[in-house]
Enzyme design. Structure first.
Site, PDB file in Angstrom:
ATOM      1  N   LEU A   1      -6.862  -5.983  12.299  1.00  0.00           N
ATOM      2  CA  LEU A   1      -6.014  -6.764  12.332  1.00  0.00           C
ATOM      3  C   LEU A   1      -5.365  -7.251  11.237  1.00  0.00           C
ATOM      4  O   LEU A   1      -5.902  -7.658  10.248  1.00  0.00           O
ATOM      5  CB  LEU A   1      -6.192  -7.967  13.110  1.00  0.00           C
ATOM      6  N   ALA A   2      -4.124  -6.683  10.779  1.00  0.00           N
ATOM      7  CA  ALA A   2      -3.350  -7.091   9.743  1.00  0.00           C
ATOM      8  C   ALA A   2      -1.969  -7.269   9.818  1.00  0.00           C
ATOM      9  O   ALA A   2      -1.089  -7.121   8.777  1.00  0.00           O
ATOM     10  CB  ALA A   2      -3.711  -5.592   8.738  1.00  0.00           C
TER      11      ALA A   2
ATOM     12  N   ARG B   1       0.164 -17.563   1.671  1.00  0.00           N
ATOM     13  CA  ARG B   1      -0.317 -18.043   0.426  1.00  0.00           C
ATOM     14  C   ARG B   1      -0.494 -17.213  -0.566  1.00  0.00           C
ATOM     15  O   ARG B   1      -1.067 -17.943  -1.742  1.00  0.00           O
ATOM     16  CB  ARG B   1      -1.745 -18.873   1.073  1.00  0.00           C
TER      17      ARG B   1
ATOM     18  N   ASN C   1      -6.912 -15.231   1.098  1.00  0.00           N
ATOM     19  CA  ASN C   1      -5.692 -15.838   1.425  1.00  0.00           C
ATOM     20  C   ASN C   1      -4.892 -16.078   0.164  1.00  0.00           C
ATOM     21  O   ASN C   1      -3.540 -16.446   0.344  1.00  0.00           O
ATOM     22  CB  ASN C   1      -6.073 -16.926   2.425  1.00  0.00           C
TER      23      ASN C   1
ATOM     24  N   ASN D   1     -13.079  19.461 -35.637  1.00  0.00           N
ATOM     25  CA  ASN D   1     -13.114  17.931 -36.184  1.00  0.00           C
ATOM     26  C   ASN D   1     -11.634  17.389 -36.314  1.00  0.00           C
ATOM     27  O   ASN D   1     -10.873  18.121 -37.041  1.00  0.00           O
ATOM     28  CB  ASN D   1     -13.916  18.100 -37.389  1.00  0.00           C
TER      29      ASN D   1
ATOM     30  N   ASN E   1       3.375  14.301 -29.017  1.00  0.00           N
ATOM     31  CA  ASN E   1       3.617  14.989 -27.679  1.00  0.00           C
ATOM     32  C   ASN E   1       5.047  14.804 -27.156  1.00  0.00           C
ATOM     33  O   ASN E   1       5.506  15.555 -26.045  1.00  0.00           O
ATOM     34  CB  ASN E   1       2.555  14.752 -26.692  1.00  0.00           C
TER      35      ASN E   1
END
Ligand code: UD1
Ligand code: MG
Length: 431
Positions: free
Chosen positions: A8-9, A15, A221, A350, A359
């Protein structure tokens, strides 16, 4: 056991005070809803997500990441509430596990407990000292006889300490029978899924209360809840990693994405943040470094280094204030204050302090290629695209704009000159 899962969404999540749908807020790098979908997919090949508020946006985000889920859009205007959410749902298996999209902390252990108990309905129950905000579960002789929503409670019912955690395992035929019979004659004028419990009890069905840990079933919530959930999830992730053999210094100060993986002996110092699908193998990440979506193999990083996405570092030493992005480094030492982006650097090379791969030309990104055994002197700028083959020395302070050839010394500096006695002419000589 074959079960179907319904998530369930459809709730609004007011809030949360956010334009992002509540269930798409992330906990430990992953959307709350995706934590639930992952758990559901481990248990079932028939997963349905119920949506309403910002449904298209949430569905699109789910479909970027998952195939084969079912979607139901709730008619929340005419049929609000958790019962309304179940109205368009049809399931393939005989048992249906109903989950909430805003409970990312539920563990597999708790879900197994709920799905393995044998009753017509198993419902998750928490015993709380302060039960306000929840539906109260009325239990008699170890069986549930009803659920009363807080707004419908009598003063006596308000004192009940057993509350509905909101997750259920229900026989499919009971859902099919009772959901169409739900009514909304209650304080909130909503269709309550919880009303199926009293209907089942009236029909002589068994409803088992399954005790579950409060920590896992706290819905998120608000942003405060989100932060609390993050703390709990982080604790779990790090405890598991330490049990699996990762060394962590002051783990409370470390952040690790739930999708990051570790292999072999790894050591993570305080203040480190590891984001995305990072893979850390036999490596040491020193204090206050950040690693994002990169592979770190047999290497040591930091302190205070940043490894940005799509980097692959093998047998490499990265020191303080070095930023690496989308680069492949193998057997490289870059000890201090550098930016290495869109580059490939070979074994034995190195990189001196302050080296920069330039770049970006203002329009596009370009590659820097550095071969094996290259000595890049301090404060060198490599203006990409540029290619330096094996066995090259670049003198400190050079601006490299052209490719070199194997064995070269490359240098581009203004020749040094000295003016005799200038200091004394300018400042005078002290006695
Ligand atoms: C619900 C239970 C309550 C329980 C509480 C636990 C009902 C009637 N009450 O309360 O007994 O103590 O969960 O957290 O079920 N949703 C929809 N469509 C809707 C409304 C909600 O899909 O119309 C979804 C939400 O997105 C959320 C879940 O259902 O994932 C629970 O909704 P929420 O409003 O938090 O639950 P309550 O009704 O407060
Ligand atoms: Mg509600």
């Amino acid at each position: 056991m074959s079960i179907s899962v319904v998530i369930l969404a459809a709730g609004q999540g007011t809030r949360m005070k956010s334009d992002t749908p509540k269930v798409l807020h992330k906990v430990s790098g992953k959307e709350m809803l995706f934590h639930t979908i992952d758990a559901a997919r481990e248990m079932s090949d028939d997963v349905t997500v119920v949506l309403y508020h910002q449904a298209e946006k949430i569905q699109a985000k789910i479909e970027e990441n998952y195939d084969g889920l079912n979607f139901v859009y709730q008619d929340a205007v005419n049929y609000p509430g958790t019962g309304g959410a179940m109205m368009g749902v049809s399931c393939r298996h005989d048992k249906v596990l109903i989950l909430n999209g805003d409970m990312p902390l539920i563990t597999r252990e708790s879900l197994d407990k709920l799905t393995s108990a044998g009753a017509d309905i198993n419902m998750s129950v928490i015993w709380l000292r302060d039960s306000s905000g929840y539906g109260r579960v009325i239990i008699e002789d170890m069986s549930v006889v009803g659920i009363v929503e807080e707004k419908d409670c009598t003063p006596e019912q308000k004192l009940i300490k057993s509350v509905n955690a909101g997750i259920y395992l229900v026989r499919r035929d009971l859902l099919e029978r009772y959901i169409p019979l739900l009514e909304n004659n209650n304080a909130q004028k909503e269709y309550y899924l919880t009303d199926i419990v009293s209907m089942a009890v009236e029909d002589g069905k068994e409803v088992h209360p399954i005790s579950v840990p409060e920590e896992e079933f706290k819905g998120v919530n608000s942003k405060l809840d989100l932060a609390h959930a993050e703390v709990i999830m982080q604790r779990r992730i790090k405890e598991q990693l330490m049990r699996d053999g990762v060394i962590m210094h002051l783990p409370d100060t470390i952040y690790i994405d739930c999708r990051a993986t570790f292999e072999g002996e790894c050591e993570i110092e305080s203040g480190v943040a590891i984001h995305g699908y990072a893979q850390i193998i036999n490596s040491h990440i020193k204090s206050n470094s950040v690693v994002e979506d990169s592979v770190i193999h047999d290497s040591d990083i930091g302190p205070m280094a940043r490894i940005r996405p799509q980097s692959k570092l093998t047998n490499t030493h990265i020191g303080n204030f070095v930023e690496v992005k989308k680069s492949t480094l193998k057997g490289v030492k870059a000890g201090h204050l550098s930016y290495l982006g869109d580059s490939t650097i070979g074994e034995g090379s190195n990189i001196g302090a302050g080296v920069i791969t330039c770049n970006y030309d203002g329009k596009a990104k370009h590659q820097t290629f550095i071969g094996k055994n290259v000595f890049v002197g301090s404060d060198t700028q490599l203006v990409a695209p540029v290619r330096i083959p094996d066995d090259v020395m670049i003198a400190a302070g050079s601006t490299v704009t052209k490719d070199a050839e194997q064995g070269d010394l490359v240098l581009s500096r203004t020749p040094q000159k000295s003016i005799k006695g200038f200091f004394y002419r300018f400042f005078g000589k002290s006695e």
